[in-house]
Write a protein that holds these residues in place. Structure first.
Motif, PDB file in Angstrom:
ATOM      1  N   ILE A 115     -27.079 -41.894  52.466  1.00  0.00           N
ATOM      2  CA  ILE A 115     -27.838 -42.902  52.954  1.00  0.00           C
ATOM      3  C   ILE A 115     -29.395 -42.876  52.825  1.00  0.00           C
ATOM      4  N   VAL A 137     -31.622 -46.154  52.074  1.00  0.00           N
ATOM      5  CA  VAL A 137     -32.582 -46.849  52.983  1.00  0.00           C
ATOM      6  C   VAL A 137     -33.814 -45.855  53.106  1.00  0.00           C
ATOM      7  N   CYS A 146     -30.904 -46.892  59.753  1.00  0.00           N
ATOM      8  CA  CYS A 146     -29.629 -46.287  59.082  1.00  0.00           C
ATOM      9  C   CYS A 146     -28.731 -46.018  60.013  1.00  0.00           C
TER      10      CYS A 146
END
Length: 544
Positions: free
Chosen positions: A137, A141, A103
């Motif tokens: 995010i 991910v 990340c």
């Protein structure tokens, strides 16, 4: 009753009025006044049109985001029940990496590319890239555990998972990409590590551009260069788009790469972007342009009149499930050695082995491929490599007929070479690129009808992407293998990928399970075909 529609205002002295600016300023008002003279039902329809005009004008002028190119719009709209327009890739890493580290790297590097922070908003005239104000995010991910049955290897479980994800649409409310990290993965070689599955919608970029993205993501990678904004977005016209999308990709290094009919044809294409230079060249330039124009007409006819493929089990109506497979790397130096010995290119050698593997698979299923051929659409890059960071799609397509019915490996590689050479003077990549651009201007049913020209005549989509020569590291871990699969459009059910990386070449296949339930059987035939070609090459008579 006749409603008077006011004439367009004249531009003030010293000011120019572009058609797009006129559409923005007066289009919605004209639609509103015209609608007042209509019956209620028609007025309601006119209101919808007015809204669409406003949305389309706003999008085209870039007032709410960056307008998506027509070619990228075509890819956006090409999703179907059987084929999603996603590029799917897999990396295996040793040792493993953590979700937190990944990340952090994505935030540092990948999100420097605006496309990976932008969602897509469609309207009546196309689509616009808009910044996702709620970007998360964790939605892109993902950390997951790889499910696998007792007795099943993790490699096979990874292949099954990639096949599942290839048919799961991306969330259109968010930027069109995702990464799936399996933190604990053990490959067939017994090495412990991680596996990373990447899904990116084709409207963001083609395979060549995504190599540039890859190089920025790995250890030691660099950020993308900064774009220079267009000086006058409001003044952008259709002519600007034609120059950007159809002329510029064919100049400079790209024209040389196309390898058209000699230097004169290349100069002619360069002059298309510089009319003044064309006038200076006089009759000579005109003759060269006429020669290129004749080539374009001939290639257009060839595309339109392509005969149907041989009716193999690999061609038909696909279903809604995919499966993928890939082989261990083959040393690139061995491929080069065979090509040098046979006076063939690396591509000739690899494509010949692909044709042999497909023919061998058909024989293993009880079919006789003797005399049969299948057509594969092969992407051709249409931009300088140093501009790959700009993302988007800048490639054409050429049809290559693979001689799957030729059993002799030496005979087959020479046949592939002959057919590849015949394509070198072709302008078909340009025509295919232009066709995709035109398709992006159409409503989806019309676009589907146009693009089905390829699907009806084609069994496979095949791509060969040159990857990094040296092995890469990501978050301190070595990338042991990387592979990707190209999407298929229409009713095409077979995708073949060849990727060179770290001194090796890998061969991957994605298939529709209705047409080919076990793509691993095609993969398993690839290495023996290569070994047989290598052995026969060594047995050929050598000069003193």
């Amino acid at each position: 009753m006749v409603t008077r529609i006011p004439a367009p205002r004249k531009a003030a002295p010293g000011h120019s009025t572009s058609p797009l600016r006129t559409l923005r300023d007066q289009g919605p008002e004209v639609a509103r006044k015209a609608a007042q003279a209509l019956p209620p039902a028609a007025r309601k329809a006119a209101t919808v049109v007015q809204k669409n005009v406003r949305r389309a004008a706003t999008g085209m002028l870039g007032l709410s985001g960056e307008r998506m190119s027509k070619v990228d719009t075509a890819w956006l709209r090409m999703d179907s029940h059987s084929n999603l327009m996603m590029i799917n890739g897999v990396w295996t890493l040793s040792p493993g990496i953590t979700w937190e580290a990944l990340c952090e790297r994505v935030q540092q590097r990948l999100l420097q590319y605006p496309r990976f922070r932008q969602r897509v908003v469609e309207d009546a005239a196309g689509a616009t890239w808009v910044e996702d104000k709620n970007f998360d995010i964790a939605a892109h991910v993902l950390r997951e555990k790889l499910p696998h049955r007792k007795g099943q290897s993790m490699q096979r479980a990874l292949q099954d998972r990639v096949g599942e994800l290839a048919m799961q649409p991306l969330d259109t409310r968010r930027p069109l990409w995702q990464m799936h990290l399996i933190e604990d993965f053990v490959g067939d070689d017994g090495a412990k590590g991680s596996a990373l599955i990447v899904r990116i919608h084709h409207c963001i970029a083609d395979g060549i551009a995504l190599i540039s993205v890859t190089m920025s993501l790995v250890d030691g990678g660099s950020e993308p260069p900064k774009r220079k904004p267009r000086a006058d977005k409001d003044g952008a016209t259709a002519e600007d788009w034609i120059a950007d999308a159809l002329i510029k990709p064919f100049t400079g290094l790209t024209v040389k790469a196309l390898d058209l009919a000699g230097d004169s044809a290349a100069k002619s294409l360069q002059m298309l972007g510089d009319p003044e230079k064309a006038m200076q060249h006089g009759l000579s330039g005109t003759a060269d342009m006429a020669r290129v124009a004749y080539q374009l007409v001939s290639d257009a006819a060839a595309l339109a009149l392509m005969p149907d493929d041989s009716p193999t089990r690999l061609k038909g109506q696909p279903g809604s499930a995919k499966r993928v497979a890939w082989c261990p790397p083959i040393p690139l130096e061995e491929v080069k050695a065979i090509g040098k010995a046979l006076n063939c290119s690396i591509n000739d050698v690899l494509l010949s082995c692909v044709a042999g593997a497909i023919g061998g698979y058909l024989r293993s299923q009880g079919d006789d491929p003797t005399g049969q051929e299948i057509r594969a659409m092969i992407p051709v890059n249409l931009r300088p490599m140093e501009e790959a960071w700009k993302l988007g799609n800048r490639f054409g397509l050429v049809p290559l007929v693979l001689p799957i019915g030729v059993a002799n490996p030496i005979e087959r590689v020479y046949e592939v070479r002959k057919r590849m050479n015949a394509l070198k003077g072709s302008t078909q990549p340009i025509l295919a690129f232009a066709m995709l651009a035109v398709a992006g201007l159409m409503i989806k049913p019309a676009q589907d009808a146009l693009l089905n020209l390829f699907g009806r005549k084609t069994t496979a989509v095949m791509t060969n992407v040159p990857g990094p020569k040296e092995q890469l590291t990501l978050c301190g871990s070595r990338v042991t293998q990387c592979m990707f699969w190209v999407p298929q459009s229409g009713d095409i059910g077979l995708g073949v990928s060849i990727l060179s990386y770290g001194g090796g070449v890998q061969f991957g296949v994605i298939t529709d399970t209705t047409l080919c339930p076990e793509p691993q059987q095609i993969i398993d035939a690839f290495a023996p075909e290569f070994d047989q070609l290598s052995l026969l090459t060594l047995m050929l008579p050598w000069g003193e």
